[in-house]
Design an enzyme around this catalytic site. Structure first.
Site, PDB file in Angstrom:
ATOM      1  CG  ASP A 174      -4.800  22.902  15.770  1.00 38.56           C
ATOM      2  OD1 ASP A 174      -4.846  23.169  16.995  1.00 38.56           O
ATOM      3  OD2 ASP A 174      -3.917  23.349  15.018  1.00 38.56           O
ATOM      4  CG  ASN A 232     -10.430  22.750  20.860  1.00 34.87           C
ATOM      5  OD1 ASN A 232     -11.065  22.689  19.803  1.00 34.87           O
ATOM      6  ND2 ASN A 232     -10.207  21.691  21.632  1.00 34.87           N
ATOM      7  N   GLY A 233      -8.216  26.728  20.997  1.00 34.27           N
ATOM      8  CA  GLY A 233      -7.693  27.944  21.630  1.00 34.27           C
ATOM      9  C   GLY A 233      -8.117  29.196  20.862  1.00 34.27           C
ATOM     10  NE  ARG A 234      -5.540  28.500  16.017  1.00 32.68           N
ATOM     11  CZ  ARG A 234      -5.036  27.719  15.072  1.00 32.68           C
ATOM     12  NH1 ARG A 234      -4.870  28.200  13.851  1.00 32.68           N
ATOM     13  NH2 ARG A 234      -4.700  26.482  15.351  1.00 32.68           N
ATOM     14  CG  ASN A 288      -1.146  18.846  23.129  1.00 34.07           C
ATOM     15  OD1 ASN A 288      -1.955  18.101  22.582  1.00 34.07           O
ATOM     16  ND2 ASN A 288      -0.653  19.903  22.507  1.00 34.07           N
TER      17      ASN A 288
HETATM   18  C1  IPE Z   1      -1.989  18.794  17.630  1.00 31.19           C
HETATM   19  O1  IPE Z   1      -2.330  20.119  17.789  1.00 31.19           O
HETATM   20  C2  IPE Z   1      -2.459  17.991  18.808  1.00 31.19           C
HETATM   21  C3  IPE Z   1      -3.901  17.828  18.927  1.00 31.19           C
HETATM   22  C4  IPE Z   1      -4.807  18.294  18.092  1.00 31.19           C
HETATM   23  C5  IPE Z   1      -4.358  17.064  20.062  1.00 31.19           C
HETATM   24  P1  IPE Z   1      -1.332  21.198  18.443  1.00 31.19           P
HETATM   25  O2  IPE Z   1      -2.087  22.469  18.473  1.00 31.19           O
HETATM   26  O3  IPE Z   1      -0.796  20.674  19.712  1.00 31.19           O
HETATM   27  O4  IPE Z   1      -0.151  21.233  17.363  1.00 31.19           O
HETATM   28  P2  IPE Z   1       0.933  22.362  17.078  1.00 31.19           P
HETATM   29  O5  IPE Z   1       1.600  22.667  18.383  1.00 31.19           O
HETATM   30  O6  IPE Z   1       0.210  23.543  16.542  1.00 31.19           O
HETATM   31  O7  IPE Z   1       1.839  21.760  16.059  1.00 31.19           O
HETATM   32  C1  IPE Z   2      -6.552  21.605  19.806  1.00 29.79           C
HETATM   33  O1  IPE Z   2      -6.792  22.955  19.976  1.00 29.79           O
HETATM   34  C2  IPE Z   2      -6.741  20.825  21.084  1.00 29.79           C
HETATM   35  C3  IPE Z   2      -5.505  20.333  21.697  1.00 29.79           C
HETATM   36  C4  IPE Z   2      -4.316  20.432  21.177  1.00 29.79           C
HETATM   37  C5  IPE Z   2      -5.621  19.669  22.992  1.00 29.79           C
HETATM   38  P1  IPE Z   2      -5.643  23.965  20.420  1.00 29.79           P
HETATM   39  O2  IPE Z   2      -5.752  24.165  21.880  1.00 29.79           O
HETATM   40  O3  IPE Z   2      -4.324  23.536  19.905  1.00 29.79           O
HETATM   41  O4  IPE Z   2      -6.128  25.266  19.652  1.00 29.79           O
HETATM   42  P2  IPE Z   2      -5.220  26.420  19.043  1.00 29.79           P
HETATM   43  O5  IPE Z   2      -4.288  25.778  18.045  1.00 29.79           O
HETATM   44  O6  IPE Z   2      -4.477  27.035  20.187  1.00 29.79           O
HETATM   45  O7  IPE Z   2      -6.193  27.361  18.397  1.00 29.79           O
HETATM   46 MG    MG Z   3      -3.329  23.952  18.177  1.00 28.49          MG
END
Ligand code: IPE
Ligand code: IPE
Ligand code: MG
Length: 248
Positions: free
Chosen positions: A26, A28-30, A74
């Site tokens: 978890d 990647n977005g941040r 997702n």
């Molecule tokens: C869990 O992370 C799914 C994966 C890492 C693939 P999310 O980012 O989707 O989970 P939530 O929404 O924060 O619970």
């Molecule tokens: C995890 O990173 C990857 C997937 C869920 C596919 P995120 O994309 O959830 O990253 P954050 O939580 O927004 O930082």
């Molecule tokens: Mg996430």
């Protein structure tokens, strides 16, 4: 005398070999936001981290590494982000499967495959066949995976196999999970500071130890994996009893 930093501290001992580890990758977005790049570049950096962590897991003697790549929830994300993840996934499988073969490791997948389309299904089959003989470690990528969906699919499969619903037991469900040959994870690591399962390994994780790391997934590497496994090794597991005797 003031306590001085790392120079005088002994390095962490190596964790025991043979650990079954799982990771909720978890953050990647941040990471993308913090680096001023688009979300797809964040996921690309996450794919690079997966390469490094897989190599590290092999070096550290991890026997099974199951990673959460894309959840059944997702699909709620923006279509462009999803398309980017699908493309990156294909590229990652193409790149990593030959590396797994070279390192004597097996690559496999868990999740509902059909809805991912033929191109992705074909890549999964190719990677699984190419690396089928690997014995050093199994890397399992959970992709379009949901723990609840897996339990439902397992129960349906058990019934379809002719097991009387009235007597279905835990072994029957375990035998019909997506990857019945994999054991229950010893430890589930989650990065990026969140402390929840998000529908990962709901059945198999019943007695897993959880280790939470603040590091965003693209920044997670060998030192962080090493530290998480050492943290796991310090835990006392009880499996409901009064001793730490291991049950399978
Ligand atoms: C869990 O992370 C799914 C994966 C890492 C693939 P999310 O980012 O989707 O989970 P939530 O929404 O924060 O619970
Ligand atoms: C995890 O990173 C990857 C997937 C869920 C596919 P995120 O994309 O959830 O990253 P954050 O939580 O927004 O930082
Ligand atoms: Mg996430």
């Amino acid at each position: 005398m003031p306590h001085s930093a790392s120079a005088t501290e002994p390095p962490l001992a190596d964790p025991p070999r043979g650990i079954r580890a799982a990771i909720i990758m978890d953050g990647n977005g941040r990471w993308a936001t913090a680096h001023g790049v688009n979300i797809t570049d964040g996921h690309r950096a996450g794919g690079d981290a997966l390469h490094d962590v897989t190599e590290a897991a092999l070096d550290l003697g991890v026997s099974e590494l199951t990673v959460y790549g894309f959840s059944t929830e997702n699909w709620r994300r923006d279509p462009d982000e999803i398309a980017g993840i699908m493309q990156l996934f294909i590229e990652l499988v193409d790149r990593e499967a030959p590396i797994m073969l070279e390192r004597g490791a097996r690559m496999t997948f868990m999740g509902r495959r059909e809805v991912l389309g033929e191109e992705i299904c074909e890549r999964m089959r190719w990677a699984e066949e190419l690396t089928a003989g690997g014995t050093n470690m199994t890397l399992c990528i959970a992709f379009n995976y949901g723990g609840r969906a897996e339990i439902i699919d397992a129960v349906r499969a058990a019934v379809a196999a002719g097991i009387d619903p009235a007597v279905i037991d835990e072994d029957d469900v375990s035998r019909h999970l997506y990857r019945p040959e994999l054991g229950a994870p010893d430890v589930i690591i989650r990065t990026a500071g969140e402390q929840r399962t998000s529908n990962f390994l709901v059945w198999q994780g019943a007695y897993a130890e959880f280790v939470f790391a603040d590091t965003l997934w693209p920044d997670f590497g060998k030192p962080e994996l090493h530290a998480a496994l050492v943290e796991y090794a310090r835990r006392e597991r009880r499996f409901g009893g009064r001793t730490s005797e291991v049950v399978s």
